[in-house]
Design a protein around this motif. Structure first.
Motif, PDB file in Angstrom:
ATOM      1  N   ASN A 150       0.775  -1.244   0.000  1.00  0.00           N
ATOM      2  CA  ASN A 150       0.000   0.000   0.000  1.00  0.00           C
ATOM      3  C   ASN A 150       0.805   1.293   0.000  1.00  0.00           C
ATOM      4  O   ASN A 150       0.234   2.380   0.132  1.00  0.00           O
ATOM      5  N   GLU A 151       2.119   1.243  -0.158  1.00  0.00           N
ATOM      6  CA  GLU A 151       2.924   2.450   0.018  1.00  0.00           C
ATOM      7  C   GLU A 151       2.519   3.581  -0.930  1.00  0.00           C
ATOM      8  O   GLU A 151       2.326   4.729  -0.490  1.00  0.00           O
ATOM      9  N   SER A 152       2.387   3.300  -2.219  1.00  0.00           N
ATOM     10  CA  SER A 152       2.050   4.380  -3.158  1.00  0.00           C
ATOM     11  C   SER A 152       0.664   4.940  -2.869  1.00  0.00           C
ATOM     12  O   SER A 152       0.447   6.158  -2.950  1.00  0.00           O
ATOM     13  N   LEU A 153      -0.278   4.081  -2.504  1.00  0.00           N
ATOM     14  CA  LEU A 153      -1.629   4.536  -2.178  1.00  0.00           C
ATOM     15  C   LEU A 153      -1.615   5.389  -0.908  1.00  0.00           C
ATOM     16  O   LEU A 153      -2.264   6.450  -0.857  1.00  0.00           O
ATOM     17  N   VAL A 154      -0.889   4.959   0.103  1.00  0.00           N
ATOM     18  CA  VAL A 154      -0.794   5.707   1.358  1.00  0.00           C
ATOM     19  C   VAL A 154      -0.224   7.097   1.116  1.00  0.00           C
ATOM     20  O   VAL A 154      -0.742   8.107   1.624  1.00  0.00           O
ATOM     21  N   ARG A 155       0.820   7.183   0.327  1.00  0.00           N
ATOM     22  CA  ARG A 155       1.430   8.486   0.031  1.00  0.00           C
ATOM     23  C   ARG A 155       0.455   9.381  -0.738  1.00  0.00           C
ATOM     24  O   ARG A 155       0.400  10.599  -0.491  1.00  0.00           O
ATOM     25  N   GLU A 156      -0.293   8.799  -1.649  1.00  0.00           N
ATOM     26  CA  GLU A 156      -1.270   9.578  -2.410  1.00  0.00           C
ATOM     27  C   GLU A 156      -2.407  10.055  -1.512  1.00  0.00           C
ATOM     28  O   GLU A 156      -2.878  11.195  -1.632  1.00  0.00           O
ATOM     29  N   MET A 157      -2.850   9.209  -0.606  1.00  0.00           N
ATOM     30  CA  MET A 157      -3.889   9.600   0.350  1.00  0.00           C
ATOM     31  C   MET A 157      -3.443  10.798   1.183  1.00  0.00           C
ATOM     32  O   MET A 157      -4.200  11.766   1.361  1.00  0.00           O
ATOM     33  N   ILE A 158      -2.231  10.741   1.699  1.00  0.00           N
ATOM     34  CA  ILE A 158      -1.719  11.830   2.528  1.00  0.00           C
ATOM     35  C   ILE A 158      -1.610  13.114   1.716  1.00  0.00           C
ATOM     36  O   ILE A 158      -1.991  14.204   2.173  1.00  0.00           O
ATOM     37  N   LYS A 159      -1.113  12.986   0.521  1.00  0.00           N
ATOM     38  CA  LYS A 159      -0.936  14.145  -0.356  1.00  0.00           C
ATOM     39  C   LYS A 159      -2.259  14.849  -0.637  1.00  0.00           C
ATOM     40  O   LYS A 159      -2.316  16.090  -0.735  1.00  0.00           O
ATOM     41  N   LYS A 160      -3.332  14.079  -0.734  1.00  0.00           N
ATOM     42  CA  LYS A 160      -4.623  14.641  -1.125  1.00  0.00           C
ATOM     43  C   LYS A 160      -5.616  14.763   0.035  1.00  0.00           C
ATOM     44  O   LYS A 160      -6.795  15.018  -0.187  1.00  0.00           O
ATOM     45  N   THR A 161      -5.137  14.599   1.263  1.00  0.00           N
ATOM     46  CA  THR A 161      -6.017  14.767   2.424  1.00  0.00           C
ATOM     47  C   THR A 161      -6.347  16.240   2.623  1.00  0.00           C
ATOM     48  O   THR A 161      -5.465  17.098   2.658  1.00  0.00           O
ATOM     49  N   VAL A 162      -7.637  16.538   2.763  1.00  0.00           N
ATOM     50  CA  VAL A 162      -8.122  17.885   3.035  1.00  0.00           C
ATOM     51  C   VAL A 162      -9.139  17.793   4.169  1.00  0.00           C
ATOM     52  O   VAL A 162     -10.097  17.016   4.082  1.00  0.00           O
ATOM     53  N   ASP A 163      -8.922  18.568   5.222  1.00  0.00           N
ATOM     54  CA  ASP A 163      -9.829  18.567   6.369  1.00  0.00           C
ATOM     55  C   ASP A 163     -10.063  17.146   6.890  1.00  0.00           C
ATOM     56  O   ASP A 163     -11.196  16.730   7.134  1.00  0.00           O
TER      57      ASP A 163
END
Length: 281
Positions: A150-163
């Motif tokens: 899940n590393e690439s997905l986790v990094r993408e989630m963090i990058k696009k987290t808003v509120d």
């Protein structure tokens, strides 16, 4: 053994030097001693927005918070997985442990899910991660036994987290049943034990069979009573049933063991990092 700190260090050194087999058991207290703590400044520095929004108090209890949506849940879990699994490099404590046993016949069983053993040099075929690994996702209902890195997905989630929410399109969906996904952690009856899990379990049991009745040192590090049946109780039982065995227990808070093993146990309730460093010296 009620001995001075120096005497206990020397005893542990001698037992490790003279033994045929070493079995390491790593619990949550080991990673905490290595610096991967779930509370305090490390928690507040990384989760300030989540603390403000949900009133979270630490990373352990936050994993059980009843997030209303999958978007909120995965915003938290992506950060949790990242700061505990992908962000930390190999820690000094785990690297010292590897130096301590690398030239010996050894095996590792751990309830930790942060891959610190592997990162610090331990070969994969000598590590049994019983409780899972933060680096993988599974079907939340365990509908099939495949795990997903899940590393690439986790990094993408963090990058696009808003509120404290991720975009809906990033919410992981099981490719087989279409249901929710979970981190690969033993939190319920749906925990997925994949082909690798069974392979490592077999290697662990082969090590136990190979070392049975021979001179063994069991090194128990930071193991409490959350899941005592995995490491703590088996190590006590193996020590009790093998007259050639020694148990070395490093545990600041839960150092008391079976009274029947008192003469075969070297106990340290001092800082784990310091003790391992002293034994290695």
């Amino acid at each position: 053994m009620n001995k001075t700190y120096k005497a206990r260090i020397e005893k542990a050194k001698k037992e490790i030097e003279d033994t045929e087999f070493i079995l390491i058991g790593g619990g949550a207290g080991l990673s905490a001693a290595a610096g991967i703590t779930y509370g305090g400044k490390r928690f507040t520095d990384n989760f300030s927005a989540f603390i403000k929004k949900y009133g979270l108090t630490d990373m352990y209890s936050s994993g059980f918070y009843p997030y209303k949506t999958q978007e909120e849940r995965w915003a938290y879990w992506a950060k949790h997985i990242y700061v505990n699994r992908f962000e930390p490099g190999p820690t000094i404590l785990y690297k010292d442990l590897y130096q301590l046993v690398k030239d010996r016949t050894y095996f590792v069983i751990t309830t930790n899910v942060d891959s610190q053993f592997e990162k610090s040099g331990f070969p994969v075929d000598k590590i049994f991660e019983v409780q899972g690994n933060y680096g993988y996702l599974q079907c939340a209902q365990g509908c099939h036994d495949k795990l997903y890195y899940n590393e690439s997905l986790v990094r993408e989630m963090i990058k696009k987290t808003v509120d404290c929410q991720i975009p809906s399109e990033l919410v992981p969906i099981c490719p087989v049943c279409g249901g929710n996904m979970d981190p690969n952690l033993r939190i319920n009856q749906y925990f997925v034990q994949d082909e690798k899990w069974y392979k490592q379990n077999k290697l662990y049991n082969e090590f136990l069979k190979q070392s049975e009745g021979k001179r063994n040192v069991y090194i128990e590090l930071g193991v409490g009573f959350n899941t005592p049946g995995i490491i703590r109780y088996p190590f006590e039982q193996m020590t009790y049933h093998n007259e050639k065995a020694t148990l070395i227990r490093l545990n600041k808070e839960n150092s008391t063991g079976m009274k029947e093993n008192a003469d075969k146990t070297v106990t340290f309730n001092e800082d784990i990092k310091e003790v391992v460093s002293e034994i290695l010296r």
